[in-house]
Design an enzyme around this catalytic site. Structure first.
Site, mmCIF file in Angstrom:
data_model
loop_
_atom_site.group_PDB
_atom_site.id
_atom_site.type_symbol
_atom_site.label_atom_id
_atom_site.label_comp_id
_atom_site.label_asym_id
_atom_site.label_seq_id
_atom_site.Cartn_x
_atom_site.Cartn_y
_atom_site.Cartn_z
ATOM 1 N N HIS A 46 -5.722 7.921 6.595
ATOM 2 C CA HIS A 46 -5.576 9.465 5.192
ATOM 3 C C HIS A 46 -6.937 9.374 4.614
ATOM 4 C CE1 HIS A 46 -3.750 5.798 2.872
ATOM 5 N NE2 HIS A 46 -4.533 7.003 1.875
ATOM 6 N N ASP A 99 -1.146 4.717 10.714
ATOM 7 C CA ASP A 99 -2.621 5.069 9.087
ATOM 8 C C ASP A 99 -3.295 4.843 9.899
ATOM 9 O OD1 ASP A 99 -3.811 6.148 7.616
ATOM 10 O OD2 ASP A 99 -2.884 5.119 6.156
ATOM 11 N N GLY A 198 -6.537 5.046 -4.415
ATOM 12 C CA GLY A 198 -8.314 5.356 -4.167
ATOM 13 C C GLY A 198 -7.894 3.863 -3.580
HETATM 14 C C1 4AZ Z 1 -2.680 5.375 -2.409
HETATM 15 O O1 4AZ Z 1 -2.203 6.875 -2.699
HETATM 16 C C2 4AZ Z 1 -1.881 5.202 -2.938
HETATM 17 N N1 4AZ Z 1 1.333 1.186 -4.590
HETATM 18 C C3 4AZ Z 1 -2.431 3.366 -2.450
HETATM 19 C C4 4AZ Z 1 -1.409 2.179 -2.546
HETATM 20 C C5 4AZ Z 1 0.054 2.596 -3.608
HETATM 21 C C6 4AZ Z 1 0.128 3.703 -3.861
HETATM 22 C C7 4AZ Z 1 -0.807 4.872 -3.508
HETATM 23 C C8 4AZ Z 1 0.700 1.313 -3.496
HETATM 24 O O2 4AZ Z 1 -4.039 5.681 -1.796
#
Ligand code: 4AZ
Length: 251
Positions: A46, A99, A198
């Protein structure tokens, strides 16, 4: 990373920082990743939305990086020859199934990553190695320290999380049927530490039988460090054959 501590790349020398360069040459941090061999970085599919994987020339990968907005003395930066997304990657159900992605680094003077104190490869677990709920794993990343902040962490951060049993994570008050066999959840019993925006693409590494292996790729979650909403990770042991086939490595 939420609830973590500032870390150093020397203690997680396989961490990669993936950058994207726009048309006006601005360089933006895109995702984390992990170095699995001198020329290959593992990350999340992603990280490459809407066909951006066909734009290899827009990406660069830095290894050995402590501070996101500074060029580290010890860092090694590469252009990218190839980006391979998993053929089954699907966000149709909003759950990022499969993913996982690979990036092939472009060698400089015939060489990709050179091992030193800040740059090393991570081990992948053997195919049937199961991850027991309750072991402690580490996650690292340059992502946000709190959900909703507009800025990322300036420095590499680390946190500890524990894998959850699948039947727990599939309960209705958790994520229900969004969790496929290609994922697992991990978090803290007190929800104090988690990955956040991030951090995705970065590694979850656990000690099993006295050795450290990358069991997970940081993938998604509802918010960050939220009750009943653990982080969701791609289950790396489901992809040994895929990684071998695409890279020619043997795991
Ligand atoms: C993200 O948006 C994301 N709490 C990655 C991990 C988590 C939430 C969002 C896990 O990349």
């Amino acid at each position: 990373i939420v609830g973590g501590t500032i870390s150093t790349v020397e203690s997680h020398p396989w961490v990669a920082a993936i950058f994207w360069r726009g048309k006006s040459k601005e360089k933006a941090f895109r995702c984390g990743g992990s170095l699995i061999s001198a020329c290959w970085v593992l990350t999340a599919a992603h990280c490459f939305p809407d066909g951006s994987h066909t734009k290899e020339h827009r990406f660069s990968v830095s290894l050995g990086k402590n501070a996101l907005n500074e060029t580290d003395f010890v860092e090694q930066t590469f252009r990218v020859d190839q980006i391979i997304l998993h053929e089954g990657y699907d966000n149709g159900e909003g759950n990022f199934n499969n993913d996982i992605a690979l990036m092939k680094l472009k060698p400089k003077d015939g060489k990709c990553a050179e091992e030193d104190n800040s740059v090393k490869t991570v081990c992948l677990p053997p195919p049937l190695q199961s991850l027991q709920p309750g072991v402690t794993c580490e996650i690292v990343g340059y992502g946000k320290e709190k959900f909703g902040l507009w800025y990322r962490s300036q420095f590499l951060q680390e946190a500890q999380v524990n894998p959850f049993a699948d039947d727990v994570c599939r309960q209705e008050d958790y994520y229900g049927n969004k969790i496929t066999d290609n994922m697992f959840c991990a978090g803290r019993p007190d929800w104090s530490q988690d990955a956040c925006e991030g951090d995705s693409g970065g590694p979850l590494v656990c000690e099993v039988g006295g050795r450290f292996f990358q069991f997970g790729v940081i993938s998604w979650g509802d918010g960050c460090a939220k009750e009943f909403r653990p982080g969701v990770y791609t289950k790396v042991t489901n992809y040994n054959r895929w990684i071998e086939e695409k890279t020619g490595l043997s795991i």
